[in-house]
Design an enzyme around this catalytic site. Structure first.
Site, short mmCIF file in Angstrom:
data_model
loop_
_atom_site.label_atom_id
_atom_site.label_comp_id
_atom_site.label_asym_id
_atom_site.label_seq_id
_atom_site.Cartn_x
_atom_site.Cartn_y
_atom_site.Cartn_z
N ASP A 117 0.04 -14.55 35.72
CA ASP A 117 -0.20 -14.79 37.14
C ASP A 117 0.20 -13.56 37.94
OD1 ASP A 117 -1.00 -16.34 39.32
OD2 ASP A 117 1.06 -16.91 39.74
N CYS A 329 5.10 -24.20 30.48
CA CYS A 329 4.95 -23.33 29.32
C CYS A 329 4.09 -23.95 28.23
CB CYS A 329 6.31 -22.97 28.74
SG CYS A 329 7.32 -22.08 29.93
#
Length: 361
Positions: A117, A329
């Site tokens: 990101d 995650c």
């Protein structure tokens, strides 16, 4: 990107052993000690003192935590502009090794099919491919500056010099102090007029996107090319390279539903799951992207499409007053057993609206 390296039976993986409380320094030290050939191996991350086996989730958490830390304003390595995009900070106190590390991490993310990101403009990927950057690129990063330069180019009336009052220099902030910098030799005494305004704009763009950040970008580029350099890289367009690093926006949410697995009491026709998909498919694209950010840490999807994005939904022990929780995650959604569609919608929308940045659990 480049030709695959021969399999190394002794050290088949690139292994990084890092401490959570010293993540940046541990990563920097270990990457500096690696042979470039090591970067072509699958990356395995071990958090010191933890037993989790890296099947992809630990690696993803490593990228997310590390990049969140180094992009923090406390390091002063990057500036964020009104476009919400980031660019190199020419006034940073960090040395080039930090930028080299981030470039290396971007390359490793590509090699290990991990979406990260980062909010860089297309200009970064053009520069990595040695393509020229132009006014449109500056306008994406700094819309106000870009529009002002565009207005200079478009002005064809009388009195240009009196209206704009410009010389070939730019005011630049360096370590809290603003100083004039000449865009060319003798620039402070060279007036901008209709006949040379294109030269002025080109030099302005070149300074902001190239010359002023040359040291920082060069280190970043060297780190990136240490992993991804090679003739194959030249076959990419900048947009394709960008998608390799930060994913794309070719959304197919029906594909996401098909790829979803369920745990515990949940199965596809469970009442709560039916409510979930009804609510999800009715959400706006903006809210669906917020959900992706909530679930995965990025609102983009893998470069090869939604079929490579897997989600798991599992029930939680909490009651209907609890919000959904994302294990970012591992792309796992903890979904309470809501008994009404309305309550699920309210709680889901509330959960994704509260997400800012990384939703790690």
């Amino acid at each position: 990107m480049s030709a695959p390296m021969p399999f190394d039976p002794i050290n088949p993986c690139l292994i990084l052993i890092v401490r959570r409380d010293n993540l940046v320094r541990d990563t920097l030290t270990q990457l500096q000690g690696k042979n470039p050939n090591d970067f072509k191996k699958p990356l395995k991350v071990i958090f010191q003192g933890e037993e989790a086996v890296d099947e992809g989730g630990v690696r993803k958490e490593f990228f997310m935590l590390l990049l969140r830390e180094v992009m923090d304003p406390i390091y002063g390595m990057f500036k964020t502009y009104s476009s919400n995009l980031q660019w190199f900070n020419s006034s940073t106190f960090e040395d080039s090794s930090m930028f080299h590390m981030i470039g290396t991490l971007c390359g490793l993310a590509i090699y290990n099919f991990t979406i990260i990101d980062l909010h860089f403009p297309l200009a970064l990927f053009k520069k990595l491919l040695k393509k020229p950057v132009m006014l449109d690129d500056l306008m994406e990063l700094m819309p106000d500056v870009g529009r002002n330069l565009q207005s200079i180019l478009e002005y064809e009336g009388e009195g240009f010099e009196d209206l704009f009052c410009l010389n070939f220099e730019i005011m630049q902030e360096q370590f809290g102090e603003t100083k004039p910098v000449e865009l060319c030799p003798g620039g402070k005494n060279k007036e901008v007029h209709n006949g040379n305004k294109l030269e002025y704009v080109n030099l302005y763009v070149d300074f902001l996107l190239n010359k002023s950040v040359q040291e920082q970008f060069t280190a970043f580029s060297e780190g990136f090319h240490a992993v991804c350099g090679g003739v194959v890289l030249d076959l990419f367009h900048p947009q394709e390279l960008q998608a390799m690093v930060v994913g794309n926006e070719d959304y197919d949410f029906q594909e996401l539903e098909k790829n979803t697995t369920y745990k515990g009491e949940y199965f596809r026709q469970h009442q709560t799951i039916n409510f979930f998909w009804e609510v999800f498919h009715e959400m706006s694209l903006v809210d669906k992207k917020k959900f992706l950010l909530f679930l995965t840490g990025s609102d983009r999807i893998p470069v090869f499409g939604m079929k490579y994005l897997k989600m798991t939904i599992q029930p939680t022990g909490g009651g209907e007053d609890f919000l959904p929780v994302a294990h970012t995650c591992f792309n796992v959604l903890d979904l309470p057993k809501y008994t009404t569609r309305e309550n699920l919608k309210q709680k889901l929308l509330l959960a994704i609206q509260q997400t800012q940045g990384f939703g790690l659990v």
